[in-house]
Write a protein that holds these residues in place. Sequence first.
Motif, PDB file in Angstrom:
ATOM      1  N   LYS A 172      16.049 -16.980 -17.257  1.00 35.85           N
ATOM      2  CA  LYS A 172      15.079 -16.112 -17.901  1.00 35.85           C
ATOM      3  C   LYS A 172      14.503 -15.180 -16.843  1.00 35.85           C
ATOM      4  O   LYS A 172      14.420 -15.549 -15.674  1.00 35.85           O
ATOM      5  N   SER A 173      14.114 -13.988 -17.261  1.00 37.00           N
ATOM      6  CA  SER A 173      13.501 -13.054 -16.315  1.00 37.00           C
ATOM      7  C   SER A 173      12.134 -13.588 -15.904  1.00 37.00           C
ATOM      8  O   SER A 173      11.533 -14.411 -16.587  1.00 37.00           O
ATOM      9  N   GLY A 174      11.657 -13.100 -14.769  1.00 38.81           N
ATOM     10  CA  GLY A 174      10.331 -13.519 -14.336  1.00 38.81           C
ATOM     11  C   GLY A 174      10.122 -13.335 -12.848  1.00 38.81           C
ATOM     12  O   GLY A 174      11.017 -12.922 -12.110  1.00 38.81           O
ATOM     13  N   THR A 196      17.392 -17.594  -5.123  1.00 40.94           N
ATOM     14  CA  THR A 196      16.656 -17.069  -6.270  1.00 40.94           C
ATOM     15  C   THR A 196      17.320 -17.492  -7.578  1.00 40.94           C
ATOM     16  O   THR A 196      16.653 -17.976  -8.509  1.00 40.94           O
ATOM     17  N   LEU A 197      18.638 -17.327  -7.670  1.00 41.64           N
ATOM     18  CA  LEU A 197      19.356 -17.662  -8.897  1.00 41.64           C
ATOM     19  C   LEU A 197      19.280 -19.155  -9.207  1.00 41.64           C
ATOM     20  O   LEU A 197      19.078 -19.550 -10.355  1.00 41.64           O
ATOM     21  N   SER A 240      17.661 -20.887 -12.612  1.00 38.28           N
ATOM     22  CA  SER A 240      18.657 -21.384 -13.551  1.00 38.28           C
ATOM     23  C   SER A 240      18.241 -22.692 -14.224  1.00 38.28           C
ATOM     24  O   SER A 240      17.666 -23.579 -13.584  1.00 38.28           O
ATOM     25  N   ASP A 241      18.586 -22.802 -15.509  1.00 41.23           N
ATOM     26  CA  ASP A 241      18.436 -24.103 -16.159  1.00 41.23           C
ATOM     27  C   ASP A 241      19.701 -24.923 -15.893  1.00 41.23           C
ATOM     28  O   ASP A 241      20.617 -24.471 -15.200  1.00 41.23           O
ATOM     29  N   GLU A 242      19.764 -26.123 -16.439  1.00 39.64           N
ATOM     30  CA  GLU A 242      20.884 -27.011 -16.137  1.00 39.64           C
ATOM     31  C   GLU A 242      22.216 -26.495 -16.670  1.00 39.64           C
ATOM     32  O   GLU A 242      23.269 -26.910 -16.202  1.00 39.64           O
ATOM     33  N   PHE A 278      25.185 -27.088  -7.660  1.00 37.84           N
ATOM     34  CA  PHE A 278      24.937 -25.705  -8.064  1.00 37.84           C
ATOM     35  C   PHE A 278      25.037 -25.563  -9.575  1.00 37.84           C
ATOM     36  O   PHE A 278      25.949 -26.090 -10.215  1.00 37.84           O
ATOM     37  N   LYS A 279      24.086 -24.808 -10.145  1.00 34.46           N
ATOM     38  CA  LYS A 279      24.001 -24.656 -11.594  1.00 34.46           C
ATOM     39  C   LYS A 279      24.535 -23.308 -12.083  1.00 34.46           C
ATOM     40  O   LYS A 279      24.937 -23.185 -13.239  1.00 34.46           O
TER      41      LYS A 279
END
Length: 341
Positions: free
Chosen positions: A271-273, A259-260, A264-266, A287-288
């Motif tokens: 952001k929530s959602g 999920t994370l 995650s962006d780079e 892994f980011k």
Amino acid sequence: MQTKDFFYNLPEELIAQVPLKDRTKSKLLVLDKKSEKIEHKYFKDIIDYLNKGDTLILNDTRVLPARLFGNRVGKDEKIEFLLLKRDEKDTWESLVKPGKKAKIGSLVEFGNGLLKAEVVGIDSEGIRKLKFSYEGIFEEVLDRLGEMPLPPYIKEKLSDKERYQTVYSKHLGSAAAPTAGLHFTDELLKKIEEKEINIGFITLHVGLGTFRPVKVDDILDHHMHSEFYTVSEETANFINRTKENGKKIIAVGTTSVRTLETLSDEDGFVKSGSGWTDIFIYPGYKFKLVDNIITNFHLPESTLLMLISAFTSKDLILRTYKVAIDERYRFFSFGDAMIIK
């Protein structure tokens, strides 16, 4: 990369059949992925590997009593169903055994007619779509008739349904437990908070991926089924502040990891959602976001074993599993745990 590269031999007696009476008394293998050092602890010691300002991420999904046993209407034929995912209000995707008795149009009843279903669709992988009819509230009917969907390698009957739920389970919708979280107790979580470690909750409803083995020779040909997730603004803020402060994100279980990493962006911010993820993490993945993983010991040739191999290396994980076997750790859903840091 071949599926067979992730095989290991496990003595059958090391497959945990029942949960320990005290959740925190499971063994804990501590693996430092840089030094490759291994320590042997107990799960209650997990707090020693969490530091002030870190954020612990837990999956608060709750397991449905999703295994149902029914009879074909007009036939003396028993059929087993495992509910996987709700498509609409009363329509569910389901695994069926034996499938040949559940053709489109087949009518099935459960609990002497308390719950009824019609098979309204079959996909290319044999998953049935069921349309249910009942009186009252579906979840209450299911709780009355359904059984916990324990994996097939667990032969013992579970005496207490709550032992296949985490103590913080909240949102009903999973076909299997996020088992790394089974080791936590309310008391341990309180101690973690008292150490000023953030606790953030995400929800990922565990679905077909848990039950579907990798059947292809080349892992790149494997298709992950999508699972629904939700991450609140509060948890997203915990994560982002933690990253800004140079502290660590510790994911409890592969469901939290997936999920994370989906969100995650780079730069490792989220952001929530809500949405659906079919992310497949295997060696070579960068892994980011996730810094440490708390996890159980996984089946040979499984996507979960591939994920933790991506976090370290396949060779290191297989060597570590060999140590765990030699030390008589308990494996799989009700087994012992490890933290990879």
